[in-house]
Design a protein around this motif. Structure first.
Motif, PDB file in Angstrom:
ATOM      1  N   ASN A 193       0.832  -1.212   0.000  1.00 14.83           N
ATOM      2  CA  ASN A 193       0.000   0.000   0.000  1.00 14.83           C
ATOM      3  C   ASN A 193       0.864   1.260   0.000  1.00 14.83           C
ATOM      4  N   ASN A 194       1.965   1.221   0.752  1.00 17.41           N
ATOM      5  CA  ASN A 194       2.871   2.374   0.790  1.00 17.41           C
ATOM      6  C   ASN A 194       3.495   2.622  -0.575  1.00 17.41           C
ATOM      7  N   ALA A 195       3.854   1.517  -1.267  1.00 13.95           N
ATOM      8  CA  ALA A 195       4.442   1.655  -2.605  1.00 13.95           C
ATOM      9  C   ALA A 195       3.433   2.276  -3.561  1.00 13.95           C
ATOM     10  N   LEU A 196       2.186   1.843  -3.471  1.00 17.60           N
ATOM     11  CA  LEU A 196       1.144   2.402  -4.330  1.00 17.60           C
ATOM     12  C   LEU A 196       0.871   3.859  -3.968  1.00 17.60           C
ATOM     13  N   ARG A 197       0.880   4.151  -2.653  1.00 16.81           N
ATOM     14  CA  ARG A 197       0.648   5.531  -2.205  1.00 16.81           C
ATOM     15  C   ARG A 197       1.771   6.452  -2.702  1.00 16.81           C
ATOM     16  N   THR A 198       3.015   5.956  -2.630  1.00 18.10           N
ATOM     17  CA  THR A 198       4.153   6.741  -3.124  1.00 18.10           C
ATOM     18  C   THR A 198       4.031   6.989  -4.621  1.00 18.10           C
ATOM     19  N   LEU A 199       3.605   5.953  -5.351  1.00 15.69           N
ATOM     20  CA  LEU A 199       3.395   6.115  -6.793  1.00 15.69           C
ATOM     21  C   LEU A 199       2.346   7.183  -7.067  1.00 15.69           C
ATOM     22  N   ASN A 200       1.238   7.107  -6.342  1.00 14.73           N
ATOM     23  CA  ASN A 200       0.161   8.085  -6.558  1.00 14.73           C
ATOM     24  C   ASN A 200       0.630   9.499  -6.257  1.00 14.73           C
ATOM     25  N   LEU A 201       1.375   9.693  -5.131  1.00 13.55           N
ATOM     26  CA  LEU A 201       1.825  11.039  -4.755  1.00 13.55           C
ATOM     27  C   LEU A 201       2.790  11.606  -5.794  1.00 13.55           C
ATOM     28  N   THR A 202       3.763  10.780  -6.194  1.00 10.14           N
ATOM     29  CA  THR A 202       4.734  11.263  -7.178  1.00 10.14           C
ATOM     30  C   THR A 202       4.084  11.480  -8.546  1.00 10.14           C
ATOM     31  N   PHE A 203       3.110  10.623  -8.884  1.00 12.03           N
ATOM     32  CA  PHE A 203       2.430  10.783 -10.162  1.00 12.03           C
ATOM     33  C   PHE A 203       1.613  12.068 -10.172  1.00 12.03           C
ATOM     34  N   PHE A 204       0.892  12.314  -9.068  1.00 10.32           N
ATOM     35  CA  PHE A 204       0.103  13.556  -9.003  1.00 10.32           C
ATOM     36  C   PHE A 204       1.012  14.787  -8.962  1.00 10.32           C
ATOM     37  N   ALA A 205       2.183  14.639  -8.315  1.00  5.22           N
ATOM     38  CA  ALA A 205       3.148  15.748  -8.344  1.00  5.22           C
ATOM     39  C   ALA A 205       3.610  15.997  -9.780  1.00  5.22           C
TER      40      ALA A 205
END
Length: 393
Positions: free
Chosen positions: A263-275
């Motif tokens: 979940n953390n890996a997916l959350r990191t992906l989402n944050l960096t992608f939205f950035a």
């Protein structure tokens, strides 16, 4: 057994000199389809692999242990076993309920045996049914069982010497077929081999029995040894059960950590992608705010220029870096998953069949790169590369 019948080695000699019993037996054997070798005074019945005929009489008259072992090592114990009943003059078909010869053979392979024969293709379960309760027969069974129970054995024509050794302690026993005094060890053998709680539990039980015999320095109290062995086995299984649930709880914790990391890996992906999307939006906003023409859509999609190409390339590299980092993290979690899965299969469960493994796969999902993430990444990369090509002067 009448005077017309006599043993010569492992073969039975049947005289037919006007002897009714001998002639009847010859007739019965021929009717059964058993081959007989003709002799000057009658016929010879050689040792037949799947027939047990006058076995009690053979053991009672034999004074050669090696010869007895040879005879029963040549028998077939799996199927089509037939026992001759002299009183009824008929054959009875017998089928063992529990096949023990493979386990017996595996145990024998790990023991030290000094004698004419070292490989025993023998079923104790079958011989218990075939042989009678005479001292000679029961002693022979005890000897065969001792080959399995003892760690080291040696035998000659008349006697067996068996040694139980556990670490630095040992216990020795000797048996003689000339003066048969059976111990009746079959209850121990039956518990070790036939009463199977899980695959290869007989190895644990065998070790327990050996330890208790060495500790007691006595093998004659079979009932006492069996009772002590069962108690010791229950304590061991109880400890294994406690360890099992402790490991199972640890397994749950490991998978919770694994799930959180995914979940953390997916959350990191989402944050960096939205950035990344945010920076792309800011760049588009700057382009739009500075544009003074009339066709903004065509300008955004088709305009050329080296600066535009460099900016688009930078966004492609950034997006690739974001997605590759996500994939590397998921691959690392997959390795962790495989390690935990192997622990689950090899350490916690006594045995795992295909259904249990399928249940594992259905219950615990393997970390993997999501299809939605793959689709979005692929679509954006293709779009950006197409725009990069159009931006080239």
């Amino acid at each position: 057994m009448s005077k017309s019948l006599s043993w010569k080695g492992t073969s039975l000699k049947i005289n037919n000199n006007d002897d009714d019993e001998g002639n009847r037996l010859i007739s019965i054997l021929k009717k059964e389809g058993i081959d007989l070798r003709e002799d000057s005074n009658g016929f010879i019945l050689e040792n037949k692999s799947n027939y047990f005929i006058f076995e009690k009489e053979f053991i009672n008259q034999s004074k050669n242990l090696s010869q007895i072992i040879t005879k029963y090592s040549q028998k077939e114990y799996q199927n089509n076993i037939k026992i001759y009943l002299p009183n009824n003059e008929t054959f009875r078909t017998f089928q063992a309920q529990v096949h023990d010869e493979n386990k017996y053979e595996k145990i024998i392979e790990n023991n030290i045996i000094d004698g004419d024969i070292r490989d025993f293709n023998i079923s104790i379960n079958v011989l218990v049914e075939v042989l009678d309760d005479s001292n000679e027969s029961r002693l022979f069974l005890d000897i065969l069982i001792l080959f399995a129970l003892a760690t080291k054995s040696s035998y000659n024509a008349e006697a067996l010497r068996a040694e139980f050794r556990v670490e630095d302690s040992n216990y020795k026993i000797e048996m003689n077929i000339i003066n048969p005094k059976p111990i009746h060890l079959y209850p121990l053998y039956n518990w070790i081999i036939n009463d199977e709680e899980y695959e290869d539990s007989y190895n644990v039980k065998l070790h327990i029995v050996r330890q208790i015999i060495v500790t007691k320095k006595d093998i004659n109290d079979v009932e006492g040894i069996l009772e002590d062995s069962k108690l010791a086995y229950k304590r061991i299984i109880s400890k294994k059960t406690n360890d099992y649930f402790e490991q199972l709880n640890q397994l749950k914790d490991d998978f919770l950590i694994l799930s959180n990391n995914e979940n953390n890996a997916l959350r990191t992906l989402n944050l960096t992608f939205f950035a990344w999307i945010g920076y792309l939006g800011i760049e588009l906003f700057n382009i739009i705010s500075k544009y003074t023409g009339d066709d903004i859509i065509s300008y955004l999609l088709c305009s050329k220029g080296a600066k535009k190409g460099i900016v688009i390339l930078m966004f492609i590299i950034a997006l690739v870096f974001i997605f590759v980092s996500y994939v590397i993290e998921i691959k690392s979690l997959e390795k962790t998953y495989d390690v935990i899965k192997n622990i689950y299969k090899d350490k916690i469960l006594f045995e795992v069949d295909s259904d249990e493994e399928n249940k594992f796969e259905k219950t615990i999902k393997k970390p993997e790169v999501g299809r939605l993430q793959k689709f979005i990444f692929t679509a954006i990369i293709i779009t950006l590369f197409a725009r990069l090509i159009l931006a080239l002067p």
